[in-house]
Design a protein around this motif. Structure first.
Motif, PDB file in Angstrom:
ATOM      1  N   ASN A  29       0.808  -1.217   0.000  1.00  0.00           N
ATOM      2  CA  ASN A  29       0.000   0.000   0.000  1.00  0.00           C
ATOM      3  C   ASN A  29       0.841   1.267   0.000  1.00  0.00           C
ATOM      4  N   GLN A  30       2.002   1.220   0.602  1.00  0.00           N
ATOM      5  CA  GLN A  30       2.837   2.423   0.661  1.00  0.00           C
ATOM      6  C   GLN A  30       3.590   2.643  -0.635  1.00  0.00           C
ATOM      7  N   GLY A  31       3.765   1.604  -1.424  1.00  0.00           N
ATOM      8  CA  GLY A  31       4.495   1.728  -2.670  1.00  0.00           C
ATOM      9  C   GLY A  31       5.992   1.607  -2.455  1.00  0.00           C
ATOM     10  N   LYS A  35      11.036   5.186  -5.307  1.00  0.00           N
ATOM     11  CA  LYS A  35      10.468   5.954  -6.414  1.00  0.00           C
ATOM     12  C   LYS A  35       9.981   7.337  -5.974  1.00  0.00           C
ATOM     13  N   LEU A  36      10.137   7.680  -4.711  1.00  0.00           N
ATOM     14  CA  LEU A  36       9.755   9.009  -4.235  1.00  0.00           C
ATOM     15  C   LEU A  36      10.625  10.081  -4.899  1.00  0.00           C
ATOM     16  N   SER A  37      10.054  11.241  -5.176  1.00  0.00           N
ATOM     17  CA  SER A  37      10.807  12.355  -5.764  1.00  0.00           C
ATOM     18  C   SER A  37      11.539  13.158  -4.701  1.00  0.00           C
ATOM     19  N   THR A  38      11.351  12.820  -3.463  1.00  0.00           N
ATOM     20  CA  THR A  38      12.007  13.544  -2.378  1.00  0.00           C
ATOM     21  C   THR A  38      13.422  13.019  -2.180  1.00  0.00           C
ATOM     22  N   ALA A  39      14.245  13.810  -1.505  1.00  0.00           N
ATOM     23  CA  ALA A  39      15.613  13.381  -1.214  1.00  0.00           C
ATOM     24  C   ALA A  39      15.608  12.279  -0.157  1.00  0.00           C
ATOM     25  N   SER A  43      11.330   6.917   4.691  1.00  0.00           N
ATOM     26  CA  SER A  43       9.971   6.633   5.153  1.00  0.00           C
ATOM     27  C   SER A  43       9.006   7.631   4.529  1.00  0.00           C
ATOM     28  N   LEU A  44       7.737   7.247   4.515  1.00  0.00           N
ATOM     29  CA  LEU A  44       6.715   8.154   4.004  1.00  0.00           C
ATOM     30  C   LEU A  44       6.610   9.405   4.872  1.00  0.00           C
ATOM     31  N   VAL A  45       6.741   9.242   6.166  1.00  0.00           N
ATOM     32  CA  VAL A  45       6.663  10.384   7.088  1.00  0.00           C
ATOM     33  C   VAL A  45       7.765  11.381   6.774  1.00  0.00           C
TER      34      VAL A  45
END
Length: 162
Positions: A29-31, A35-39, A43-45
């Motif tokens: 569910n979190q993926g 692949k996040l565009s953030t540095a 974690s998602l948080v």
């Protein structure tokens, strides 16, 4: 006692299997965090906090600047709109302070212009209107002036020779 130990082991095995299912479901569910565009991809948080900090630092209310990274307050926006309106009407009296008033005055001027002599289009006037116009500018009518094509040299010669 072997039965108790075996039951506990089976219970722990069942709990472990359920925890793995929950873990896999959460990961699904979190993926994929990579692949996040953030540095920060740990974690998602952390990624969401990084995104919030970026947003907070991008746009701010600043009435002294008008740049892409800032915006004016509602009060400043209202003041600027009022100033623009006042500049637009440029101190016009209250009977001319909106577009409807201006449109009405233009319509009245057009109507008044209908009584003016045009230099660009043919017009017809009544005898009374022509008389009034000649009286206003102190001129004679064609009938009062006579034939402007009269050859006065011929008239003089005819009179002289008679």
């Amino acid at each position: 006692m072997a039965v108790l130990t075996q039951s506990i082991n089976e219970g722990f095995a069942q709990i472990t299997m359920l925890l793995k299912q929950v873990s896999n479901t959460l990961k699904g569910n979190q993926g994929d965090l990579t692949k996040l565009s953030t540095a920060d991809k740990t974690s998602l948080v952390n990624a969401l906090n990084e995104l919030k900090n970026t947003i907070d630092n991008k746009t701010s209310i600043n009435d002294s600047q008008n740049t892409a990274g800032n915006t004016w307050s509602a009060t400043k926006i209202s003041t600027e709109i009022t100033k623009a309106i006042n500049t637009l009407i440029n101190g016009a009296d209250s009977s001319s302070d909106d577009f409807k008033d201006v449109a009405d005055k233009i319509a009245a001027l057009i109507q008044a212009d209908n009584g003016l002599v045009s230099a660009i289009q043919a017009q017809s006037f009544t005898a009374a209107q022509k008389l009034q116009a000649r009286s206003n500018i102190d001129v004679y009518s064609k009938a009062e002036i006579g034939d402007i094509d009269t050859n006065f040299v011929t008239t003089i010669n005819t009179t002289y020779n008679s």
